[in-house]
Scaffold this motif. Structure first.
Motif, mmCIF file in Angstrom:
data_model
loop_
_atom_site.group_PDB
_atom_site.id
_atom_site.type_symbol
_atom_site.label_atom_id
_atom_site.label_comp_id
_atom_site.label_asym_id
_atom_site.label_seq_id
_atom_site.Cartn_x
_atom_site.Cartn_y
_atom_site.Cartn_z
ATOM 1 N N ALA A 228 0.748 -1.126 -0.065
ATOM 2 C CA ALA A 228 -0.016 -0.037 -0.075
ATOM 3 C C ALA A 228 0.956 1.210 -0.166
ATOM 4 C CB ALA A 228 -0.914 0.047 1.215
ATOM 5 N N GLN A 229 1.747 1.210 0.995
ATOM 6 C CA GLN A 229 2.909 2.390 0.801
ATOM 7 C C GLN A 229 3.762 2.721 -0.527
ATOM 8 O OE1 GLN A 229 5.488 3.037 4.357
ATOM 9 N NE2 GLN A 229 7.140 3.375 2.832
ATOM 10 N N SER A 230 3.927 1.574 -1.136
ATOM 11 C CA SER A 230 4.427 1.920 -2.580
ATOM 12 C C SER A 230 3.450 2.466 -3.503
ATOM 13 C CB SER A 230 5.185 0.687 -3.169
ATOM 14 O OG SER A 230 6.042 0.747 -4.012
ATOM 15 N N MET A 231 2.157 1.882 -3.644
ATOM 16 C CA MET A 231 1.204 2.380 -4.301
ATOM 17 C C MET A 231 0.887 3.824 -4.041
ATOM 18 S SD MET A 231 0.311 -0.005 -6.757
ATOM 19 C CE MET A 231 0.561 -1.327 -7.262
ATOM 20 N N ARG A 232 0.998 4.202 -2.906
ATOM 21 C CA ARG A 232 0.778 5.737 -2.558
ATOM 22 C C ARG A 232 1.676 6.411 -3.031
ATOM 23 N NH1 ARG A 232 -0.755 3.459 2.629
ATOM 24 N NH2 ARG A 232 1.193 3.922 3.562
ATOM 25 N N SER A 233 3.053 6.032 -3.197
ATOM 26 C CA SER A 233 3.935 6.854 -3.734
ATOM 27 C C SER A 233 3.820 6.964 -5.338
ATOM 28 C CB SER A 233 5.292 6.213 -3.630
ATOM 29 O OG SER A 233 5.614 4.950 -4.431
ATOM 30 N N VAL A 234 2.883 6.144 -5.763
ATOM 31 C CA VAL A 234 2.802 6.286 -7.367
ATOM 32 C C VAL A 234 1.433 7.109 -7.574
ATOM 33 C CG1 VAL A 234 1.782 5.103 -9.341
ATOM 34 C CG2 VAL A 234 3.637 3.998 -7.870
ATOM 35 N N PHE A 235 0.508 7.111 -6.733
ATOM 36 C CA PHE A 235 -0.652 7.906 -7.023
ATOM 37 C C PHE A 235 -0.967 9.163 -6.034
ATOM 38 C CE2 PHE A 235 -1.787 3.653 -8.390
ATOM 39 C CZ PHE A 235 -2.135 3.999 -9.586
ATOM 40 N N LEU A 236 0.185 9.763 -5.224
ATOM 41 C CA LEU A 236 0.101 10.833 -4.312
ATOM 42 C C LEU A 236 1.007 11.508 -4.750
ATOM 43 C CD1 LEU A 236 -0.800 9.432 -0.842
ATOM 44 C CD2 LEU A 236 -2.334 10.092 -2.678
ATOM 45 N N PRO A 237 0.947 13.044 -4.464
ATOM 46 C CA PRO A 237 2.171 13.684 -4.769
ATOM 47 C C PRO A 237 3.366 13.515 -3.726
ATOM 48 C CG PRO A 237 0.112 15.153 -4.455
ATOM 49 C CD PRO A 237 -0.199 13.557 -3.787
ATOM 50 N N ASP A 238 4.491 13.728 -4.357
ATOM 51 C CA ASP A 238 5.803 13.365 -3.844
ATOM 52 C C ASP A 238 5.749 14.016 -2.125
ATOM 53 O OD1 ASP A 238 8.228 11.869 -3.655
ATOM 54 O OD2 ASP A 238 9.266 13.851 -3.585
#
Length: 281
Positions: A228-238
């Motif tokens: 989930a954390q790695s997917m957040r890095s894809v879809f959320l602003p840096d």
């Protein structure tokens, strides 16, 4: 004199990969005949995304310096991760337990099919269903809830390796976990509880940094939190990395944790996998 009969040419047997691909086609046909399983696996993350995104449509997640994202955008990565868990770990563990219980595994083992081809068939099944499920999730998020899709190629590279590593990890762990299931009837009862618990403590349904510290520590020992954390890095602003533990996306640690679980699951699966029930039937 009678001429000696010509020796028939040797027929080359198909490779393990070819048999595995054919087995994957069988697995897919069997899967799509199970209407209830298809609906649950595909509908669960989509329905959860729709429900939570609708209820909290006006809520935003703030990450400092005036930055914020809408709740649907924050919630999407967790649903992608839990969807991967459903199509890999939960589904594979349940299907193998049922196939072992009804004697399908024992019959397959008595055929010339290489054992590796059976597992390759499961891999193809997981990949196809996971791709379809994620595509539906992204389509719903983009069209119904206006969730912006990444435009940076690097984000899609992160998405690709996270997706593949997560699917592989979940599949191997599902194979390993299936040995704990004694009958097909008890499969769902033994697989569903740990999956649900991990969803609640891994930042799938709630903002991860707002969970109690002990929950965060427990979740960090299992793959779903890192997926989930790695997917957040894809879809959320840096800048949203400020919400993560240590203020970083921790891509290297994510890959390391998933690889450790992948290798450990493979070792357990190889050493403990059974083709027939404990009573020999």
């Amino acid at each position: 004199m009678t001429a000696p009969a010509a020796t028939p040419p040797l027929t080359r047997l198909p490779s393990t990969w070819a048999v595995g691909l054919a087995r994957g086609g069988i697995e897919l046909r069997q899967f799509f005949r199970e209407g209830a399983a298809v609906v649950f696996i595909f509908a669960y993350p989509i329905l959860m995304l729709g429900i939570f995104a609708s209820v909290f449509a006006d809520q935003t997640i703030d990450f400092g310096a005036g930055g914020h994202v809408g709740f649907p955008q924050y919630f999407l990565p967790g649903m992608i991760a839990t969807g991967l868990m459903l199509t890999s770990f939960q589904s594979v563990a349940t299907w193998i337990a049922q196939e072992r219980d009804d004697g399908s595994l024992k019959r397959l083992r008595s055929t010339p099919m290489p054992a590796a081809s059976y597992f390759l068939g499961k891999v193809w099944l997981v990949l196809v269903t996971s791709v379809a499920q994620v595509a539906l999730l992204l389509l719903l998020a983009a069209t119904a809830f206006d969730v912006p899709m990444p435009v940076d190629p690097g984000s899609w590279v992160t998405f690709a390796w996270t997706f593949l590593l997560s699917a592989a990890c979940g599949t191997v762990l599902g194979i390993a976990y299936s040995v704990l299931i004694k009958s097909g009837r008890s499969a769902t009862a033994l697989v569903l509880p740990p999956v649900l618990v991990l969803q609640f403590i891994s930042g799938v349904f709630f903002q991860f940094d707002q969970l109690p510290a002990w929950m965060q520590n427990v979740a960090a020992a299992f793959p779903l939190k890192w997926m989930a954390q790695s997917m957040r890095s894809v879809f959320l602003p840096d800048d949203a990395r400020a919400l993560e533990v240590g203020g970083s996306w921790q891509h290297g640690l994510t890959a390391a944790v998933l690889l450790v679980w992948l290798v450990a699951g493979a070792i357990v699966a190889i050493r403990t996998f059974r083709w027939q029930r404990a009573d020999g039937r």
